[in-house]
Design a protein around this motif. Structure first.
Motif, PDB file in Angstrom:
ATOM      1  N   ALA A 257      -2.141 -13.909 -14.459  1.00 22.92           N
ATOM      2  CA  ALA A 257      -1.064 -12.959 -14.162  1.00 22.92           C
ATOM      3  C   ALA A 257      -0.636 -13.061 -12.701  1.00 22.92           C
ATOM      4  CB  ALA A 257      -1.525 -11.537 -14.476  1.00 22.92           C
ATOM      5  N   THR A 258      -0.885 -14.203 -12.075  1.00 22.90           N
ATOM      6  CA  THR A 258      -0.536 -14.420 -10.669  1.00 22.90           C
ATOM      7  C   THR A 258       0.940 -14.120 -10.418  1.00 22.90           C
ATOM      8  OG1 THR A 258      -2.261 -16.080 -10.455  1.00 22.90           O
ATOM      9  CG2 THR A 258      -0.465 -16.158  -8.839  1.00 22.90           C
ATOM     10  N   ALA A 259       1.231 -13.477  -9.294  1.00 25.04           N
ATOM     11  CA  ALA A 259       2.605 -13.074  -8.991  1.00 25.04           C
ATOM     12  C   ALA A 259       2.917 -13.341  -7.527  1.00 25.04           C
ATOM     13  CB  ALA A 259       2.807 -11.586  -9.305  1.00 25.04           C
ATOM     14  N   SER A 260       4.192 -13.642  -7.263  1.00 19.13           N
ATOM     15  CA  SER A 260       4.657 -13.892  -5.891  1.00 19.13           C
ATOM     16  C   SER A 260       5.614 -12.791  -5.454  1.00 19.13           C
ATOM     17  CB  SER A 260       5.375 -15.239  -5.813  1.00 19.13           C
ATOM     18  OG  SER A 260       4.523 -16.298  -6.185  1.00 19.13           O
ATOM     19  N   GLY A 261       5.697 -12.592  -4.139  1.00 24.03           N
ATOM     20  CA  GLY A 261       6.696 -11.682  -3.580  1.00 24.03           C
ATOM     21  C   GLY A 261       6.433 -10.209  -3.805  1.00 24.03           C
ATOM     22  N   LEU A 262       5.213  -9.835  -4.152  1.00 25.76           N
ATOM     23  CA  LEU A 262       4.905  -8.428  -4.396  1.00 25.76           C
ATOM     24  C   LEU A 262       4.259  -7.797  -3.169  1.00 25.76           C
ATOM     25  CD1 LEU A 262       3.416  -8.472  -8.014  1.00 25.76           C
ATOM     26  CD2 LEU A 262       5.806  -8.222  -7.305  1.00 25.76           C
ATOM     27  N   LYS A 263       4.571  -6.540  -2.954  1.00 27.53           N
ATOM     28  CA  LYS A 263       3.917  -5.772  -1.904  1.00 27.53           C
ATOM     29  C   LYS A 263       2.543  -5.336  -2.404  1.00 27.53           C
ATOM     30  CE  LYS A 263       8.291  -4.115   0.021  1.00 27.53           C
ATOM     31  NZ  LYS A 263       9.123  -2.940   0.344  1.00 27.53           N
ATOM     32  N   PRO A 264       1.611  -4.981  -1.492  1.00 25.86           N
ATOM     33  CA  PRO A 264       0.254  -4.636  -1.924  1.00 25.86           C
ATOM     34  C   PRO A 264       0.172  -3.617  -3.061  1.00 25.86           C
ATOM     35  CG  PRO A 264       0.278  -4.927   0.436  1.00 25.86           C
ATOM     36  CD  PRO A 264       1.711  -5.056  -0.015  1.00 25.86           C
ATOM     37  N   PRO A 265       0.924  -2.494  -3.022  1.00 22.20           N
ATOM     38  CA  PRO A 265       0.816  -1.568  -4.155  1.00 22.20           C
ATOM     39  C   PRO A 265       1.277  -2.182  -5.479  1.00 22.20           C
ATOM     40  CG  PRO A 265       1.833  -0.493  -2.253  1.00 22.20           C
ATOM     41  CD  PRO A 265       1.784  -1.948  -1.943  1.00 22.20           C
ATOM     42  N   GLU A 266       2.194  -3.152  -5.401  1.00 19.78           N
ATOM     43  CA  GLU A 266       2.720  -3.765  -6.616  1.00 19.78           C
ATOM     44  C   GLU A 266       1.717  -4.735  -7.237  1.00 19.78           C
ATOM     45  OE1 GLU A 266       7.493  -3.706  -5.489  1.00 19.78           O
ATOM     46  OE2 GLU A 266       6.236  -5.380  -4.814  1.00 19.78           O
ATOM     47  N   TRP A 267       1.107  -5.620  -6.400  1.00 19.74           N
ATOM     48  CA  TRP A 267       0.123  -6.520  -7.002  1.00 19.74           C
ATOM     49  C   TRP A 267      -1.132  -5.763  -7.416  1.00 19.74           C
ATOM     50  CZ3 TRP A 267      -4.307  -6.368  -4.352  1.00 19.74           C
ATOM     51  CH2 TRP A 267      -4.329  -6.410  -2.953  1.00 19.74           C
TER      52      TRP A 267
END
Length: 385
Positions: A257-267
């Protein structure tokens, strides 16, 4: 059609579907009545193949445009031709329906590629000349290799640069400058099939041998998080990988579920959501980047989630090597296809990735399997996925 990102594959597929549905003489002798449209997920099929800027609706003139019924997952043309939309996540949905033609998009990324393709072949049984088109950025998976070795398959190749007049100049300048000539660039921009890196810790064949459709009942599940050092647009991705271990000591990599461009609360929210969905036992979080901030932001999302903090004291290669040995011993399975993660594994050698990027997916995988297989772990709980 093997092509790079933005090379025009979707437009080509949409024009092909339009041509066969309307009976355009350049595509078909007569209109094709029943067509299957298969995407990586239903969302991908809808937003890219049907509704996207280069999708089927967009390539039709107003008077010939089909009626789109999202709830029915169906396109209907004024002449009676019908196209049904399917997701490669559900191969069994292709049992029963029958077609004269099919368009398969981004097949190299399908989680259940072999099973979905097999079910599609059984359904292509109408008309005098059933046909199908595949548009994909290539990966060296067995299915695509078989296509290339089959003399009855017509193969077209297109590079991202070939479609330059339809792409933003800044995009081309950026991606060609950064990835041109690299292994990733040759695959994602030039549409080449890139085989194993000779000094990589993992091989494609080894991963294929480890692939299964579903996990056995699992004793313990963890979600591992490799946080980025910052939340800027150019920051590394946040690696998020889930894995579990069965009673016999075999590990199963369940999801990337790796994600890019997310802020800490989002990831953090994304990791916690995966933890909840899988009913996992713990979140394993690397704290080298940002220290206790990573665990703190997760506890802000859900203070009840058990967090195991881990700190890297050795280099990435030395941490990854024992995990690659588990694969060589046949003690790790991949549930379905995990294409982006597998690309990183097969491109990771002593000098890191050939692109110079951080192997965030691999790092998260290594932390998950280290926690499950290479540490003393707590008393497990039995569960079935």
């Amino acid at each position: 059609m093997l092509g790079g990102r933005g090379a025009g594959k979707t437009r080509a597929g949409s024009e092909w579907v339009r041509g066969i549905a309307l009976g355009d003489p350049d595509f078909a002798e007569r209109p094709v009545g029943r067509i299957a449209l298969i995407g990586e997920t239903f969302s991908d099929a809808r937003t890219v193949m049907v509704e996207g800027p280069a999708g089927i609706l967009g390539v039709h003139a107003r008077h010939e445009r089909p009626t789109w019924s999202p709830s029915l997952r169906k396109l209907e043309w004024p002449n009676g031709a019908v196209a049904q939309v399917f997701s490669a996540e559900d191969p069994d949905s292709l049992r029963g329906p029958q077609f004269e033609a099919a368009w398969a998009d981004e097949l190299a990324k399908w989680k259940h590629g072999e099973a979905t393709w097999d079910m599609l072949q059984f359904g292509l049984r109408l008309g005098a000349h059933p046909r199908q088109m595949v548009t994909t950025t290539p990966r060296p998976i067995p299915l695509i290799k078989r296509f290339l070795a089959d003399p009855s398959v017509a193969v077209s190749r297109v590079r991202t640069a070939d479609n330059a007049e339809n792409l933003a100049p800044a995009f081309l300048e950026t991606v060609l400058g950064r990835y041109g000539g690299t292994r990733l660039g040759r695959q994602e921009l030039d549409g080449e099939i890139i085989e194993d890196r000779p000094d990589a810790l993992w091989t494609r064949d080894g991963i294929e041998l480890s692939r299964v459709e579903a996990a056995l009942p699992l004793m313990r599940i963890v979600v591992a998080v490799d946080p980025p050092a910052s939340s800027s647009k150019r920051a590394d991705a946040c690696g998020i990988v889930a894995a579990g271990v069965d009673e016999g000591g075999t590990a199963y990599v369940l999801e990337d579920a790796t994600a890019s461009g997310l802020k800490p609360p989002e990831w953090a929210a994304k990791a916690v959501a995966l933890y909840r969905r899988l009913q996992a036992d713990a979140l394993v979080v690397e704290i080298n980047q940002g220290g206790e901030m990573a665990t703190g932001v997760i506890r802000e999302v859900d203070p009840s989630v058990p967090v195991v903090s881990v700190r890297a004291t050795r280099g990435k290669y030395l941490r990854a090597e024992p995990v690659s040995v588990l694969y060589a011993q046949g003690r790790v399975r991949h549930v379905g296809a995990l294409p982006e993660l597998e690309d990183e594994l097969c491109d990771f050698g002593p000098g890191g990735l050939s692109t110079g990027r951080s192997p965030d997916r691999m790092d998260a995988l290594v932390w998950a399997l280290t926690e499950l297989m290479l540490r003393t772990r707590p008393e497990p709980r039995m569960r079935v996925l």
